[in-house]
Enzyme design. Sequence first.
Site, mmCIF file in Angstrom:
data_model
loop_
_atom_site.group_PDB
_atom_site.id
_atom_site.type_symbol
_atom_site.label_atom_id
_atom_site.label_comp_id
_atom_site.label_asym_id
_atom_site.label_seq_id
_atom_site.Cartn_x
_atom_site.Cartn_y
_atom_site.Cartn_z
ATOM 1 N N ASP A 57 44.956 51.304 43.119
ATOM 2 C CA ASP A 57 45.577 52.610 42.874
ATOM 3 C C ASP A 57 44.892 53.350 41.731
ATOM 4 O O ASP A 57 44.938 54.578 41.658
ATOM 5 C CB ASP A 57 47.060 52.439 42.542
ATOM 6 C CG ASP A 57 47.858 51.889 43.711
ATOM 7 O OD1 ASP A 57 47.542 52.271 44.856
ATOM 8 O OD2 ASP A 57 48.762 51.073 43.488
ATOM 9 N N ASN A 102 42.397 42.685 42.595
ATOM 10 C CA ASN A 102 43.719 42.111 42.818
ATOM 11 C C ASN A 102 43.577 40.795 43.570
ATOM 12 O O ASN A 102 42.464 40.337 43.841
ATOM 13 C CB ASN A 102 44.626 43.099 43.566
ATOM 14 C CG ASN A 102 44.033 43.519 44.895
ATOM 15 O OD1 ASN A 102 43.859 42.708 45.802
ATOM 16 N ND2 ASN A 102 43.704 44.798 45.021
ATOM 17 N N LYS A 153 27.306 46.326 28.781
ATOM 18 C CA LYS A 153 28.491 45.500 28.548
ATOM 19 C C LYS A 153 29.227 45.976 27.303
ATOM 20 O O LYS A 153 28.620 46.187 26.245
ATOM 21 C CB LYS A 153 28.079 44.038 28.386
ATOM 22 C CG LYS A 153 29.252 43.113 28.094
ATOM 23 C CD LYS A 153 28.782 41.693 27.849
ATOM 24 C CE LYS A 153 29.953 40.810 27.436
ATOM 25 N NZ LYS A 153 29.511 39.433 27.120
ATOM 26 N N PHE A 155 51.033 48.908 55.097
ATOM 27 C CA PHE A 155 51.601 47.683 54.535
ATOM 28 C C PHE A 155 52.200 47.995 53.174
ATOM 29 O O PHE A 155 51.683 48.853 52.445
ATOM 30 C CB PHE A 155 50.528 46.609 54.384
ATOM 31 C CG PHE A 155 50.394 45.694 55.576
ATOM 32 C CD1 PHE A 155 50.705 44.355 55.483
ATOM 33 C CD2 PHE A 155 49.962 46.195 56.799
ATOM 34 C CE1 PHE A 155 50.598 43.511 56.570
ATOM 35 C CE2 PHE A 155 49.842 45.372 57.895
ATOM 36 C CZ PHE A 155 50.161 44.017 57.789
#
Length: 408
Positions: A282, A213, A292, A326
């Site tokens: 999450d 993120n 890969k 938070f």
Amino acid sequence: MQLGGKKILLCVTGGIAVFKAAALTSQLFKQGADVKVIMTSAAREFVTPLTFQTMSRNEVYFDTFDEKDPKKIAHIELADWADMVVIAPATANMIGKIANGIADDMISTTITATTAPVLIAPAMNSHMYVHPAVRKNMETLASFGYQFIEPGEGLLACGYVGKGRLAEPEEIVKAIHQFFSKENNSQPLAGKKVLVTAGPTIEVIDPVRYLTNRSTGKMGFAIAEVAEQLGAEVTLVTGPVSLNTPNNVRRIDVTSAEEMYNAVINEYEDTDIVIKSAAVADYRPKYVYDQKVKKKSGDLELVLERTTDILAELGKRKEHQFLVGFAAESTSVEDFALKKIEKKNLDMIVANDITQEGAGFAGDTNVVTIYRRSGAKTTLPMLNKHEVARRLFEEVLSELKEERKYDR
């Protein structure tokens, strides 16, 4: 707090940022500090000693062998005189000399001789700032107990755009205030153990790709730094970020949500206050590929599974700990924040709307509302993240004071 009576020895080394050191001298003098200045020969190429003499109302020093008083050795006298030594700007050359015990000019001999606290504000080309030798020298000085003021980012005098600009005089004055405030036992968190989480986590898909993120860790690092300044023993558990560890903070680096969970649980029992500001994934890929994943025609389906909810788990295990979460939301901020307090057994939550200007990831500011379990809330304007951290601890300390009152 003014600086009346404080004796500040300002060491000015060579670089275009010397003009900021003149402004710094003026600000310190106006706040009541007694400022004496030492300049290197290179610094005198940019600004004359007369400028600093005018700003400080004191004689300026620059020659180790210019002993004006035969009864005193000037650099020893200055080293003993200072309540604090500030090097601003600090060049890569001066940082290297001090780190390696080289004392061949007025500044380096004085620094070697002083027992006063030393505050260093680097200023240099961005490539120089990240050079391994410079980083190693800074780490050496940090191990001596010297404190650093991070340089800013932007257009440098050399034409580069990056990190290396001398911190603004206001920031340096603020750091000086913080030091003397701490020295004066303004440490309401003394004796407390504070655990802070920061940054993103990374969840691997294959040897090349991963999920993450936009968190940079700036908010969590600011919280850890302020907690230490308030006297706490601080442990910082952080995901992958490119930030320097705050002074006197114990740092634990992790990568994935699972690693962060294990690190936090391992520290939790002996912790008094937990501030969980990390942006933990999450979900993670249910299957991690050894090789890969090759591109094929059509869509690729990626199956995700839930990670452990660290905050909820801490809420379940909570005994004496004060637990702060938070909530970075884009809609229904207050509703989600209040539900999270109850669901996860929190004492307090810091919520912000990430779509609001000045409140998103990566920036140096934040706009938050602090909700207490009692239902009370404090909405803050857009503030620097360090100031947000200070205001957060004001709320935490106020709540702890209330708890102690009712425990009697």
